[in-house]
Design a protein around this motif. Structure first.
Motif, PDB file in Angstrom:
ATOM      1  N   ILE A  12       0.858  -1.182   0.000  1.00 27.71           N
ATOM      2  CA  ILE A  12       0.000   0.000   0.000  1.00 27.71           C
ATOM      3  C   ILE A  12       0.898   1.237   0.000  1.00 27.71           C
ATOM      4  O   ILE A  12       1.644   1.481   0.960  1.00 27.71           O
ATOM      5  N   THR A  13       0.838   2.017  -1.069  1.00 29.44           N
ATOM      6  CA  THR A  13       1.688   3.184  -1.204  1.00 29.44           C
ATOM      7  C   THR A  13       1.038   4.404  -0.553  1.00 29.44           C
ATOM      8  O   THR A  13      -0.173   4.434  -0.296  1.00 29.44           O
ATOM      9  N   ASP A  14       1.861   5.424  -0.312  1.00 30.82           N
ATOM     10  CA  ASP A  14       1.348   6.680   0.241  1.00 30.82           C
ATOM     11  C   ASP A  14       0.357   7.321  -0.733  1.00 30.82           C
ATOM     12  O   ASP A  14      -0.626   7.942  -0.299  1.00 30.82           O
ATOM     13  N   ARG A  15       0.610   7.175  -2.024  1.00 29.69           N
ATOM     14  CA  ARG A  15      -0.316   7.739  -3.021  1.00 29.69           C
ATOM     15  C   ARG A  15      -1.689   7.091  -2.919  1.00 29.69           C
ATOM     16  O   ARG A  15      -2.719   7.778  -2.995  1.00 29.69           O
ATOM     17  N   PHE A  16      -1.729   5.778  -2.732  1.00 30.28           N
ATOM     18  CA  PHE A  16      -3.018   5.098  -2.614  1.00 30.28           C
ATOM     19  C   PHE A  16      -3.746   5.564  -1.357  1.00 30.28           C
ATOM     20  O   PHE A  16      -4.964   5.799  -1.382  1.00 30.28           O
ATOM     21  N   ARG A  17      -3.018   5.724  -0.243  1.00 27.41           N
ATOM     22  CA  ARG A  17      -3.643   6.207   0.985  1.00 27.41           C
ATOM     23  C   ARG A  17      -4.212   7.605   0.784  1.00 27.41           C
ATOM     24  O   ARG A  17      -5.305   7.926   1.269  1.00 27.41           O
ATOM     25  N   THR A  18      -3.500   8.445   0.063  1.00 25.09           N
ATOM     26  CA  THR A  18      -3.975   9.810  -0.188  1.00 25.09           C
ATOM     27  C   THR A  18      -5.253   9.795  -1.020  1.00 25.09           C
ATOM     28  O   THR A  18      -6.205  10.537  -0.743  1.00 25.09           O
ATOM     29  N   VAL A  19      -5.289   8.936  -2.040  1.00 26.72           N
ATOM     30  CA  VAL A  19      -6.474   8.838  -2.893  1.00 26.72           C
ATOM     31  C   VAL A  19      -7.675   8.348  -2.088  1.00 26.72           C
ATOM     32  O   VAL A  19      -8.799   8.842  -2.258  1.00 26.72           O
ATOM     33  N   VAL A  20      -7.453   7.384  -1.193  1.00 26.39           N
ATOM     34  CA  VAL A  20      -8.545   6.896  -0.347  1.00 26.39           C
ATOM     35  C   VAL A  20      -9.117   8.039   0.485  1.00 26.39           C
ATOM     36  O   VAL A  20     -10.341   8.211   0.587  1.00 26.39           O
ATOM     37  N   GLU A  21      -8.262   8.840   1.082  1.00 27.17           N
ATOM     38  CA  GLU A  21      -8.717   9.969   1.895  1.00 27.17           C
ATOM     39  C   GLU A  21      -9.522  10.956   1.042  1.00 27.17           C
ATOM     40  O   GLU A  21     -10.520  11.525   1.501  1.00 27.17           O
ATOM     41  N   GLU A  22      -9.097  11.163  -0.198  1.00 29.42           N
ATOM     42  CA  GLU A  22      -9.811  12.092  -1.077  1.00 29.42           C
ATOM     43  C   GLU A  22     -11.186  11.549  -1.460  1.00 29.42           C
ATOM     44  O   GLU A  22     -12.146  12.314  -1.599  1.00 29.42           O
TER      45      GLU A  22
END
Length: 218
Positions: A12-22
């Motif tokens: 799980i990348t930081d980019r994926f976590r950011t997209v989930v939050e968005e």
């Protein structure tokens, strides 16, 4: 809202976590009281040259019933979008149903006096369907079997819950399925509600007169 993201066979990348939050904003519009969103990403690789895929499972936890949705695609970001769309639609339908229920209080309900179900389309199942369900005579793929099959039947087990037909319909809408298994509090029998057209639903209930061993002995 809290978020928990786990990967099975995939990082799980930081980019994926950011997209989930968005993407959370799309869910919170219909579930302002939700407390936590669990996200599970599963990578699956297949034999026989089939392209690997990613499955995103969403579980929304709050003060009400748990809401679930999932989607699969070769790209986990696309699968996330599809799963978010499904969950948003499930929440929207549930919200519209609550509003419709307030406007039409004589909808699906249980008449305590007569013991009848009013405002809901109830049809008995055929003897063949009841026999197939009772005996479990269905082809199920072994979870350990890796050989490719064009038909895959996934099996899941859940704790039994006693509830009314109306509550089961609400749960079915929230999980986004076309059916929902439960124990009817009125009869103590395993039952299933299923979606027909629009806001029409059906109910199938199982009743047991004698254990199979006694029936064979007689």
């Amino acid at each position: 809202m809290e978020t928990s993201i786990v990967g099975v066979g995939v990082g799980i990348t930081d980019r994926f976590r950011t997209v989930v939050e968005e993407k959370l904003a799309r869910v919170q519009v219909f579930a302002a009281r939700a407390q936590r969103l669990d996200v599970k990403v599963t990578h699956r690789a297949y034999r026989n040259g089939h392209v690997p895929d990613e499955t995103v499972e969403l579980t929304l936890v709050g003060k009400g019933p748990v809401v679930r949705a999932e989607a699969t695609d070769g790209d986990k970001f696309v699968a996330l979008d599809l799963a978010i769309d499904k969950m948003s639609e499930q929440l929207r339908r549930a919200k519209e149903k609550r509003v419709d229920g307030r406007h039409h209080p004589r909808g699906a309900h249980y008449e305590k006096g007569s013991g009848a179900l009013e405002g809901i389309d109830v049809q008995p199942a055929s003897a063949e369907v009841l026999h197939a369900v009772a005996t479990g005579n269905l082809p199920v793929q072994d979870a350990e079997e890796e050989a490719y099959s064009p038909v895959v039947i996934r099996t899941k087990s859940f704790d039994a819950e006693w509830m009314t037909v109306e509550e089961a319909v609400d749960r079915m809408e929230l999980v986004g399925h076309d059916f929902f298994l439960f124990i009817d509090v009125r009869t103590d029998h395993p039952s299933v509600v299923y979606r027909r057209k629009g806001w029409d639903y059906g109910v199938i209930g199982l009743s047991t007169q004698a254990p199979p061993s006694e029936a064979l002995a007689s």
